[in-house]
Design a protein around this motif. Structure first.
Motif, PDB file in Angstrom:
ATOM      1  N   VAL A 214     -14.068   0.472   1.798  1.00 35.67           N
ATOM      2  CA  VAL A 214     -12.455   0.863   2.231  1.00 35.67           C
ATOM      3  C   VAL A 214     -12.957  -0.642   3.488  1.00 35.67           C
ATOM      4  O   VAL A 214     -11.924  -0.832   3.817  1.00 35.67           O
ATOM      5  CB  VAL A 214     -12.977   1.769   3.372  1.00 35.67           C
TER       6      VAL A 214
ATOM      7  N   ILE B  79     -10.398  -3.700   3.509  1.00 35.22           N
ATOM      8  CA  ILE B  79      -9.542  -4.626   4.925  1.00 35.22           C
ATOM      9  C   ILE B  79      -9.570  -5.541   5.784  1.00 35.22           C
ATOM     10  O   ILE B  79      -9.034  -6.124   5.404  1.00 35.22           O
ATOM     11  CB  ILE B  79     -10.231  -3.331   5.954  1.00 35.22           C
TER      12      ILE B  79
ATOM     13  N   LEU C  20      -7.542  -7.998   3.156  1.00 36.46           N
ATOM     14  CA  LEU C  20      -6.584  -7.419   3.422  1.00 36.46           C
ATOM     15  C   LEU C  20      -5.848  -8.555   4.874  1.00 36.46           C
ATOM     16  O   LEU C  20      -5.210  -9.332   5.053  1.00 36.46           O
ATOM     17  CB  LEU C  20      -5.822  -5.194   4.284  1.00 36.46           C
ATOM     18  N   ARG C  21      -7.155  -7.939   6.176  1.00 41.19           N
ATOM     19  CA  ARG C  21      -7.483  -9.488   6.508  1.00 41.19           C
ATOM     20  C   ARG C  21      -7.176 -11.160   6.469  1.00 41.19           C
ATOM     21  O   ARG C  21      -6.702 -11.480   7.289  1.00 41.19           O
ATOM     22  CB  ARG C  21      -8.247  -9.472   7.749  1.00 41.19           C
ATOM     23  N   ASN C  22      -7.856 -11.341   5.367  1.00 43.96           N
ATOM     24  CA  ASN C  22      -7.563 -12.699   4.782  1.00 43.96           C
ATOM     25  C   ASN C  22      -6.670 -12.929   4.246  1.00 43.96           C
ATOM     26  O   ASN C  22      -6.441 -14.098   3.659  1.00 43.96           O
ATOM     27  CB  ASN C  22      -9.408 -12.852   4.482  1.00 43.96           C
TER      28      ASN C  22
ATOM     29  N   PHE D 102       4.146  -2.298   3.163  1.00 42.55           N
ATOM     30  CA  PHE D 102       3.700  -1.615   1.622  1.00 42.55           C
ATOM     31  C   PHE D 102       2.690  -0.196   2.572  1.00 42.55           C
ATOM     32  O   PHE D 102       2.632   0.045   3.962  1.00 42.55           O
ATOM     33  CB  PHE D 102       3.153  -2.147   1.045  1.00 42.55           C
ATOM     34  N   TYR D 103       2.753   0.570   1.439  1.00 44.51           N
ATOM     35  CA  TYR D 103       2.686   2.119   2.298  1.00 44.51           C
ATOM     36  C   TYR D 103       1.208   2.371   0.795  1.00 44.51           C
ATOM     37  O   TYR D 103       0.742   2.946   2.059  1.00 44.51           O
ATOM     38  CB  TYR D 103       3.571   2.932   1.860  1.00 44.51           C
TER      39      TYR D 103
ATOM     40  N   LEU E 294      -1.601   3.892   2.980  1.00 45.32           N
ATOM     41  CA  LEU E 294      -2.766   3.630   4.075  1.00 45.32           C
ATOM     42  C   LEU E 294      -4.080   4.081   5.266  1.00 45.32           C
ATOM     43  O   LEU E 294      -4.137   3.645   5.237  1.00 45.32           O
ATOM     44  CB  LEU E 294      -1.774   2.824   4.905  1.00 45.32           C
ATOM     45  N   ASN E 295      -2.997   5.286   5.097  1.00 46.51           N
ATOM     46  CA  ASN E 295      -3.586   6.432   6.286  1.00 46.51           C
ATOM     47  C   ASN E 295      -5.141   6.754   5.566  1.00 46.51           C
ATOM     48  O   ASN E 295      -5.516   7.007   6.975  1.00 46.51           O
ATOM     49  CB  ASN E 295      -2.983   7.124   6.573  1.00 46.51           C
TER      50      ASN E 295
ATOM     51  N   ILE F  68      -7.537   4.969   4.803  1.00 48.10           N
ATOM     52  CA  ILE F  68      -8.141   3.569   4.488  1.00 48.10           C
ATOM     53  C   ILE F  68      -8.210   3.746   5.752  1.00 48.10           C
ATOM     54  O   ILE F  68      -9.344   3.496   6.258  1.00 48.10           O
ATOM     55  CB  ILE F  68      -7.409   2.410   3.903  1.00 48.10           C
ATOM     56  N   LEU F  69      -6.997   3.874   7.015  1.00 49.63           N
ATOM     57  CA  LEU F  69      -8.037   4.180   8.393  1.00 49.63           C
ATOM     58  C   LEU F  69      -8.339   5.392   8.851  1.00 49.63           C
ATOM     59  O   LEU F  69      -8.873   5.149   9.698  1.00 49.63           O
ATOM     60  CB  LEU F  69      -6.177   4.421   8.700  1.00 49.63           C
ATOM     61  N   ARG F  70      -8.215   6.123   7.896  1.00 48.76           N
ATOM     62  CA  ARG F  70      -9.375   7.648   8.508  1.00 48.76           C
ATOM     63  C   ARG F  70     -10.426   7.373   8.105  1.00 48.76           C
ATOM     64  O   ARG F  70     -11.854   7.993   8.677  1.00 48.76           O
ATOM     65  CB  ARG F  70      -8.405   8.559   8.204  1.00 48.76           C
ATOM     66  N   ALA F  71     -10.885   6.613   6.979  1.00 44.59           N
ATOM     67  CA  ALA F  71     -12.332   6.727   6.156  1.00 44.59           C
ATOM     68  C   ALA F  71     -12.970   6.209   7.235  1.00 44.59           C
ATOM     69  O   ALA F  71     -13.037   5.048   8.016  1.00 44.59           O
ATOM     70  CB  ALA F  71     -12.070   5.752   5.507  1.00 44.59           C
ATOM     71  N   LYS F  72     -14.208   5.962   7.152  1.00 37.09           N
ATOM     72  CA  LYS F  72     -15.679   5.147   7.529  1.00 37.09           C
ATOM     73  C   LYS F  72     -15.495   3.905   6.259  1.00 37.09           C
ATOM     74  O   LYS F  72     -15.322   3.222   5.108  1.00 37.09           O
ATOM     75  CB  LYS F  72     -17.091   5.698   7.315  1.00 37.09           C
ATOM     76  N   ARG F  73     -16.062   2.876   7.434  1.00 37.84           N
ATOM     77  CA  ARG F  73     -16.280   1.373   6.545  1.00 37.84           C
ATOM     78  C   ARG F  73     -17.080   1.603   5.191  1.00 37.84           C
ATOM     79  O   ARG F  73     -16.388   0.745   4.035  1.00 37.84           O
ATOM     80  CB  ARG F  73     -16.448   0.292   7.783  1.00 37.84           C
TER      81      ARG F  73
END
Lengths: 476, 476
Positions: free
Chosen positions: B180, B184, B187-189, B197-198, B215-216, B218-223
């Motif tokens: 994850v 992330i 995506l940032r780079n 996108f969803y 996407l949600n 990915i946001l909930r999971a640990k790195r």
């Protein structure tokens, strides 16, 4: 690169489902449940074989479970749900007709229903509860945990078909001074999150909506970025009391996937998502179609009695207009008895007018529903429809005039039916546009009432123009 | 807690837009553009005052810009786009009727169009290009950067109304062994990401789809979580060659927000999002409504000539069936000349049959379109419709029999019209269900062709049953 596979793999089919790989196909090419699957699940349910029912249907998507529920015999539905137990997702009940939903819920023990409802998002819980009678509703609400009960009750307090009734009350809200990093950490540590969400909301200390951030914006931003710097300030929040059709139109106009719902104080109270609005949009176009044909919101699964009742009213109205047309005809019975050709030809004039009127009316009703007709183009539209009626009137007058003249070897009869046709098609164009506009102005749904008035006008004008002209020139 | 505000704040209105706060209101309560705004923007465009045009419309949402484009006089549209310059989002052109889109594009210099297209997601670019003639299309494609050109060309190579033609070719795909955190950071780079996108897609080394991650998740999971552990393996990918209506049905069934598009080899080639499918769903219900009323895909903005032409065909077909009905009547001219009451009453029988037939037909056509009728319930549906016809037939036979008997002081006449009505309503129920089913079996769209056949049947049966029985019993 791996070798290319020449044929389509299993996974690439539009009809693929969540069913486990096994010999038993769940859906056929048309997307219908296969005979084999239906027989297997029916046998398992009727044998009360919980293990087999779970093996067949335990892993299915809620939409697939809903389709099974619909396909099953009425007596097998509640047992199917009971046998699946924890593997039955109550969200499936939001995908079936009201009649089936209520019947299944009434048959299940209250504890099972309460257990199932606890797992649901609040919007689905409300959707399932709202059709039950007050006693059953109260009994279930009483057994739900207080937070669930309060959020469901809050939605139920809003009128039917409003944003507040349809909204989901679980959502993520953060403060604008938070950073992206803080927000992500917050999400990672929350245990009670909605099943799916596409944006998070930004609120001020008084819980008033300040903006929204789509999830992809959060994923693209650096951890130290402030939420205030990535949020959209101008989102499209809706009032909880707003009509659901207005909200659906907003979703469609701005291509929204979800939107915030606020109360009169501007405070965030819930979220609406596109899947609920898709149902509203479809329903709206469907309603107009049914209203124009004089069928209510009947389903193909309705009982004979319900169907007879819903159609009776419309046929009764139609009978009244048909009798009115007959009375017009009877005014000219003298002419008809002298010249039977008039009786033979008169339905042509009325029927052409009725069809031309329906064409204009259908376009007008839909243009009104989608707000394509407004002050600016109203006069232009009326002129246009009348012109179209006149042109088609002349074209068909020539055609039918020649045909009738030859058939009855009477030139004057041909001229008269032609003239009557022109009159009726112009009137049909005018009636087809003016009647929906007038009903809309009077705040009566044009889709429901236009047909009757338009056909009455075209019948009366058609018969009286043709028979009147004939009386005057032919049999006078 | 802050004090409660007793009235609704500005921001809480469903009609709120992205327009800056200013005295000039953009939309009125009905959601229509205000007269004042329209006058102001027209004046600015006609004065070629770019600064004023940008001040008025520069910050608007693409959907609002599209509504202005539609409202403006045809001559002002291309200048409006030119004056807005970089502030005009070409995505607005996907929201207007084809006729307006093509006219504006033809008037603008190719460089302006190319510049505008570069900013678009590939699906919008394709939507705009596909209606242009081959020469214009080629000229624009030539001037686009090679990656844009290739992805647009790829979509254009798929037939119209398929998933491949509607898909967007920009999407995010990662490998299942990524974490994850890696995702992330990736995506940032990335600088070139789709606008919205969803979910992100998971692919194997051969670019074959392995799963999807909302996407949600990915946001909930640990790195350190692996993508393989959060992805959904059973998503609902569609083949690029799949018909868009089938795809829309899939979105509706599984409440999808986006889905992967794969080629015959199972390789990921694009993504479809709900906003495009909403248009398809609405279009489908709309098409049936128009087809049933005999109007093509005409718009309220079409020219008189186009409208006359599109409606002429349908009226011509109707003329043929009306003449057929007349010929049936003429078989009984002897009876009519002996008893004019027959001519007066006969339209009632035909009209009641026509309406009852349309009711059944409308329900049947929609049930076929939404796949609610299948093998399992077909026979039951036919029986049901015939029963409904028979029951309503008896009810109305009594009503009209008594009315006609009293009117013409002739009991036998009342009995005869009653009998004719029962016959015609039963036939109407049968025709209303069997004709759509038969057309569907023959792969002819039931919505387009059913009406003609049903009314022909009910007219012919109505007139001949009534006049035939009358000839036999009354005037023989």
């Amino acid at each position: 690169m791996a070798e290319e596979e020449p044929t389509a793999p299993e996974g690439a089919d539009v009809l693929e489902t969540d069913a486990p790989e096994e010999e038993l196909r769940f859906r056929d090419e048309d997307g219908a449940i296969t005979r084999e699957f239906y027989d297997a699940i029916t046998a398992a349910v009727e044998a009360r074989d919980a293990e087999q029912v779970r093996a067949l249907a335990g892993d299915l998507h809620e939409a697939d479970a809903a389709d099974i529920l619909v396909a099953l015999h009425a007596d097998d539905r509640a047992p199917f749900v009971s046998l699946l137990g924890k593997d039955f997702d109550f969200a499936a009940l939001t995908e079936v007709d009201e009649q089936i939903r209520v019947a299944v819920l009434e048959e299940l023990p209250t504890e099972v229903v309460v257990e199932g409802m606890r797992e649901l998002d609040s919007d689905d819980a409300v959707y399932i509860l709202e059709d039950l009678d007050e006693a059953a509703k109260a009994e279930i609400l009483e057994q739900l945990p207080i937070p669930d009960r309060l959020s469901i009750q809050r939605s139920l307090d809003y009128p039917e078909e409003t944003a507040g009734r349809r909204m989901q009350t679980d959502f993520i809200a953060v403060a604008s001074f938070w950073t992206v990093g803080q927000t992500i950490d917050f999400l990672r540590n929350q245990s009670e999150l909605p099943d799916d969400f596409y944006e998070i909301f930004v609120i001020d200390p008084a819980f008033r909506l300040a903006g929204t951030v789509p999830l992809n914006k959060i994923l693209r931003a650096k951890r130290q970025t402030r939420i205030a710097d990535v949020m959209n300030e101008t989102s499209h929040p809706v009032l909880a009391t707003e009509d659901q059709e207005e909200v659906a139109r907003l979703f469609e106009r701005y291509n929204l996937v979800s939107t915030a719902v606020v109360d009169e104080g501007g405070r965030l109270v819930g979220v609406l998502t596109i899947d609920d609005m898709v149902d509203v949009m479809k329903q709206e176009a469907e309603e107009d179609l049914r209203a124009l044909a004089g069928v209510g919101d009947e389903e193909i699964s309705d009982s004979v009695t319900d169907t007879v009742r819903s159609r009776f009213i419309w046929l009764l109205v139609n009978l009244a207009t048909a009798i009115l047309a007959s009375m017009v005809i009877s005014l000219f019975d003298g002419a008809i008895s002298k010249m039977v050709a008039l009786a033979v030809l008169m339905p042509i004039v009325a029927s052409m007018g009725g069809n031309a009127g329906s064409q204009t009316m259908t376009v007008a009703v839909r243009a009104l529903a989608t707000r394509e007709i407004d002050r600016r183009n109203m006069v232009r539209t009326i002129v246009r429809e009348t012109t179209v009626g006149a042109i088609n009137g002349v074209l068909f007058a020539v055609l039918i005039g020649i045909a009738a003249g030859l058939w009855f070897e009477d030139v004057l009869l041909g001229v008269i039916i032609g003239a009557a046709l022109i009159i009726n098609l112009v009137v049909a164009g005018l009636a087809g546009i003016l009647i929906p506009l007038a009903l809309d102005r009077l705040e009566i749904d044009p889709a429901v009432a236009s047909s009757v008035f338009v056909t009455t006008v075209t019948d009366v004008v058609g018969f009286s123009a043709f028979l009147g002209l004939a009386t005057w020139f032919l049999t006078g």
